[in-house]
Design a protein around this motif. Structure first.
Motif, PDB file in Angstrom:
ATOM      1  N   LEU A  24      56.597  85.174 -23.316  1.00 20.04           N
ATOM      2  CA  LEU A  24      57.416  85.367 -22.147  1.00 20.04           C
ATOM      3  C   LEU A  24      57.614  83.806 -21.667  1.00 20.04           C
ATOM      4  O   LEU A  24      58.713  83.171 -21.073  1.00 20.04           O
ATOM      5  CB  LEU A  24      57.324  86.197 -21.299  1.00 20.04           C
ATOM      6  CG  LEU A  24      57.265  87.574 -21.434  1.00 20.04           C
ATOM      7  CD1 LEU A  24      56.754  88.317 -20.270  1.00 20.04           C
ATOM      8  CD2 LEU A  24      58.834  87.714 -21.855  1.00 20.04           C
ATOM      9  N   LYS A  25      56.405  83.089 -21.374  1.00 19.95           N
ATOM     10  CA  LYS A  25      56.426  81.781 -20.969  1.00 19.95           C
ATOM     11  C   LYS A  25      57.040  80.673 -21.564  1.00 19.95           C
ATOM     12  O   LYS A  25      57.758  79.737 -20.935  1.00 19.95           O
ATOM     13  CB  LYS A  25      54.750  81.331 -20.833  1.00 19.95           C
ATOM     14  CG  LYS A  25      54.629  79.885 -20.481  1.00 19.95           C
ATOM     15  CD  LYS A  25      53.160  79.564 -20.287  1.00 19.95           C
ATOM     16  CE  LYS A  25      52.873  78.410 -19.642  1.00 19.95           C
ATOM     17  NZ  LYS A  25      51.216  77.857 -19.801  1.00 19.95           N
ATOM     18  N   LYS A  26      57.647  80.948 -22.795  1.00 21.64           N
ATOM     19  CA  LYS A  26      58.569  80.049 -23.715  1.00 21.64           C
ATOM     20  C   LYS A  26      60.038  80.456 -23.111  1.00 21.64           C
ATOM     21  O   LYS A  26      61.108  79.988 -23.778  1.00 21.64           O
ATOM     22  CB  LYS A  26      58.367  79.940 -24.953  1.00 21.64           C
ATOM     23  CG  LYS A  26      56.815  79.615 -25.341  1.00 21.64           C
ATOM     24  CD  LYS A  26      56.674  79.864 -26.898  1.00 21.64           C
ATOM     25  CE  LYS A  26      55.115  79.428 -27.229  1.00 21.64           C
ATOM     26  NZ  LYS A  26      54.836  79.687 -28.856  1.00 21.64           N
ATOM     27  N   LYS A  27      60.201  81.467 -22.335  1.00 24.02           N
ATOM     28  CA  LYS A  27      61.703  82.292 -22.219  1.00 24.02           C
ATOM     29  C   LYS A  27      61.916  82.006 -20.928  1.00 24.02           C
ATOM     30  O   LYS A  27      62.710  82.812 -20.496  1.00 24.02           O
ATOM     31  CB  LYS A  27      61.843  83.382 -22.897  1.00 24.02           C
ATOM     32  CG  LYS A  27      61.261  83.787 -24.354  1.00 24.02           C
ATOM     33  CD  LYS A  27      62.271  83.262 -25.078  1.00 24.02           C
ATOM     34  CE  LYS A  27      61.937  83.636 -26.499  1.00 24.02           C
ATOM     35  NZ  LYS A  27      62.325  85.008 -26.918  1.00 24.02           N
ATOM     36  N   GLN A  28      61.497  81.055 -20.244  1.00 22.44           N
ATOM     37  CA  GLN A  28      61.635  80.898 -18.746  1.00 22.44           C
ATOM     38  C   GLN A  28      63.279  81.034 -18.340  1.00 22.44           C
ATOM     39  O   GLN A  28      63.863  81.339 -17.580  1.00 22.44           O
ATOM     40  CB  GLN A  28      61.183  79.377 -18.201  1.00 22.44           C
ATOM     41  CG  GLN A  28      59.395  79.814 -18.209  1.00 22.44           C
ATOM     42  CD  GLN A  28      58.936  80.527 -17.085  1.00 22.44           C
ATOM     43  OE1 GLN A  28      59.536  81.422 -16.397  1.00 22.44           O
ATOM     44  NE2 GLN A  28      57.595  80.534 -16.906  1.00 22.44           N
ATOM     45  N   LEU A  29      64.163  79.965 -19.366  1.00 20.89           N
ATOM     46  CA  LEU A  29      65.482  80.043 -19.082  1.00 20.89           C
ATOM     47  C   LEU A  29      66.146  81.353 -19.094  1.00 20.89           C
ATOM     48  O   LEU A  29      66.995  81.751 -18.236  1.00 20.89           O
ATOM     49  CB  LEU A  29      66.132  78.971 -20.019  1.00 20.89           C
ATOM     50  CG  LEU A  29      67.595  78.585 -19.890  1.00 20.89           C
ATOM     51  CD1 LEU A  29      67.995  78.428 -18.329  1.00 20.89           C
ATOM     52  CD2 LEU A  29      67.907  77.645 -20.790  1.00 20.89           C
ATOM     53  N   SER A  30      65.782  82.301 -20.106  1.00 22.65           N
ATOM     54  CA  SER A  30      66.404  83.461 -20.338  1.00 22.65           C
ATOM     55  C   SER A  30      66.062  84.562 -19.239  1.00 22.65           C
ATOM     56  O   SER A  30      66.847  85.248 -18.989  1.00 22.65           O
ATOM     57  CB  SER A  30      65.860  84.026 -21.612  1.00 22.65           C
ATOM     58  OG  SER A  30      66.194  83.498 -22.763  1.00 22.65           O
ATOM     59  N   LEU A  31      64.674  84.215 -18.521  1.00 23.07           N
ATOM     60  CA  LEU A  31      64.313  85.023 -17.573  1.00 23.07           C
ATOM     61  C   LEU A  31      65.116  84.696 -16.131  1.00 23.07           C
ATOM     62  O   LEU A  31      65.641  85.622 -15.334  1.00 23.07           O
ATOM     63  CB  LEU A  31      62.833  84.790 -17.285  1.00 23.07           C
ATOM     64  CG  LEU A  31      61.880  85.331 -18.182  1.00 23.07           C
ATOM     65  CD1 LEU A  31      60.569  84.934 -17.960  1.00 23.07           C
ATOM     66  CD2 LEU A  31      61.920  86.774 -18.376  1.00 23.07           C
ATOM     67  N   ILE A  32      65.584  83.534 -16.055  1.00 23.90           N
ATOM     68  CA  ILE A  32      66.377  83.062 -14.828  1.00 23.90           C
ATOM     69  C   ILE A  32      67.879  83.589 -15.093  1.00 23.90           C
ATOM     70  O   ILE A  32      68.438  84.206 -14.233  1.00 23.90           O
ATOM     71  CB  ILE A  32      66.411  81.546 -14.894  1.00 23.90           C
ATOM     72  CG1 ILE A  32      65.328  81.032 -14.371  1.00 23.90           C
ATOM     73  CG2 ILE A  32      67.723  81.005 -14.009  1.00 23.90           C
ATOM     74  CD1 ILE A  32      65.154  79.315 -14.397  1.00 23.90           C
ATOM     75  N   PHE A  33      68.286  83.649 -16.366  1.00 21.69           N
ATOM     76  CA  PHE A  33      69.736  84.212 -16.606  1.00 21.69           C
ATOM     77  C   PHE A  33      69.484  85.690 -16.241  1.00 21.69           C
ATOM     78  O   PHE A  33      70.496  86.232 -15.737  1.00 21.69           O
ATOM     79  CB  PHE A  33      70.231  83.964 -17.938  1.00 21.69           C
ATOM     80  CG  PHE A  33      70.677  82.702 -18.190  1.00 21.69           C
ATOM     81  CD1 PHE A  33      71.272  82.144 -17.481  1.00 21.69           C
ATOM     82  CD2 PHE A  33      70.402  81.870 -19.539  1.00 21.69           C
ATOM     83  CE1 PHE A  33      71.832  80.628 -17.492  1.00 21.69           C
ATOM     84  CE2 PHE A  33      70.673  80.619 -19.693  1.00 21.69           C
ATOM     85  CZ  PHE A  33      71.351  80.086 -18.700  1.00 21.69           C
ATOM     86  N   LYS A  34      68.750  86.348 -16.538  1.00 21.77           N
ATOM     87  CA  LYS A  34      68.406  87.702 -16.511  1.00 21.77           C
ATOM     88  C   LYS A  34      68.343  88.143 -15.122  1.00 21.77           C
ATOM     89  O   LYS A  34      69.068  89.146 -14.634  1.00 21.77           O
ATOM     90  CB  LYS A  34      67.021  88.230 -17.066  1.00 21.77           C
ATOM     91  CG  LYS A  34      66.677  89.640 -16.854  1.00 21.77           C
ATOM     92  CD  LYS A  34      65.010  89.827 -17.586  1.00 21.77           C
ATOM     93  CE  LYS A  34      64.518  91.171 -17.218  1.00 21.77           C
ATOM     94  NZ  LYS A  34      65.070  92.231 -17.719  1.00 21.77           N
TER      95      LYS A  34
END
Length: 227
Positions: A24-34
């Motif tokens: 998940l640490k590598k998916k920070q941008l996706s988490l922001i979009f989420k």
């Protein structure tokens, strides 16, 4: 959107959780979009569904004694406890006169409640939980504190993200109530069989998390309910 490792609760700082955290640490941008998606869409749907919310509220209080909403304590991201919003589909104080999971022929379910549950309409008020940040559209269904006590070390990885209204596990176990119908001990069967089964899907979703995949899960949920 994701805390630093040393800021996680102690019971989550384990070798079992670490691989999921690193993914998940590598998916920070996706988490922001989420999160942006959750705020914008939940607010829009609250406005759109406001007439439906009013009509269902009237039907619920006309059908049986009790309030409109069912507010049970659940667990979400990082083990935070919150009160979930759901339309009340059972008699008042149902959780005090039976198990915390529901079977399909549960005599605590009201007449209006049976229809509401069939089409997942009872989940609509969770839009308020999403807007507040306690939940997301997609994520592990929020368990009651009673069942979180039975999590394995690896299952705690599901608390790295907010609880969700739907998930791949929710789709696969959409007939969960029917699965528990013949159980002599509903709690035992849920803890020993249903919970581990759902968690396999939940952990897989975190391991392969992406914002696009979550949009796909939302569409699959709509199709599952329509069927």
């Amino acid at each position: 959107m994701l805390r630093k490792w040393d800021q996680l609760p102690d019971y989550m700082q384990t070798d079992a959780v670490r691989p999921y955290y690193e993914k998940l640490k590598k998916k920070q941008l996706s988490l922001i979009f989420k999160r942006i998606f959750d705020i914008v869409v939940s607010l829009l749907l609250i406005v759109v569904f406001s007439p439906v919310l009013i009509i269902i509220s009237i039907l619920i209080v006309s059908d049986s004694k009790g309030g409109v909403f069912y507010r049970q304590e659940r667990v979400t991201q990082y083990g935070k406890k919150f009160k979930i919003f759901k339309f009340r589909t059972m008699v008042a104080n149902a959780d005090k006169i039976g198990t915390q999971v529901t079977v399909s022929n549960d005599d605590r379910i009201t007449k209006v409640g049976s229809v509401i549950r069939k089409y997942r309409i009872d989940e609509i008020p969770q839009l308020f939980n999403i807007l507040l940040g306690d939940m997301s559209f997609v994520g592990t269904r929020p368990e009651s504190t009673h069942y979180v006590k039975f999590y394995t070390s690896e299952m705690y990885a599901t608390l790295l993200l907010p609880a969700g209204v739907t998930s791949e596990a929710s789709i696969m176990y959409k007939d969960e109530a029917e699965l528990l119908d013949k159980a002599d001990d509903v709690d035992k069967v849920y803890i020993k069989k249903v919970l581990p089964g759902k968690m396999r899907y939940n952990l897989e979703s975190i391991r392969n998390f992406s914002f696009i995949k979550e949009i796909g899960t939302m569409f699959k949920t709509v199709l599952a309910v329509m069927r």
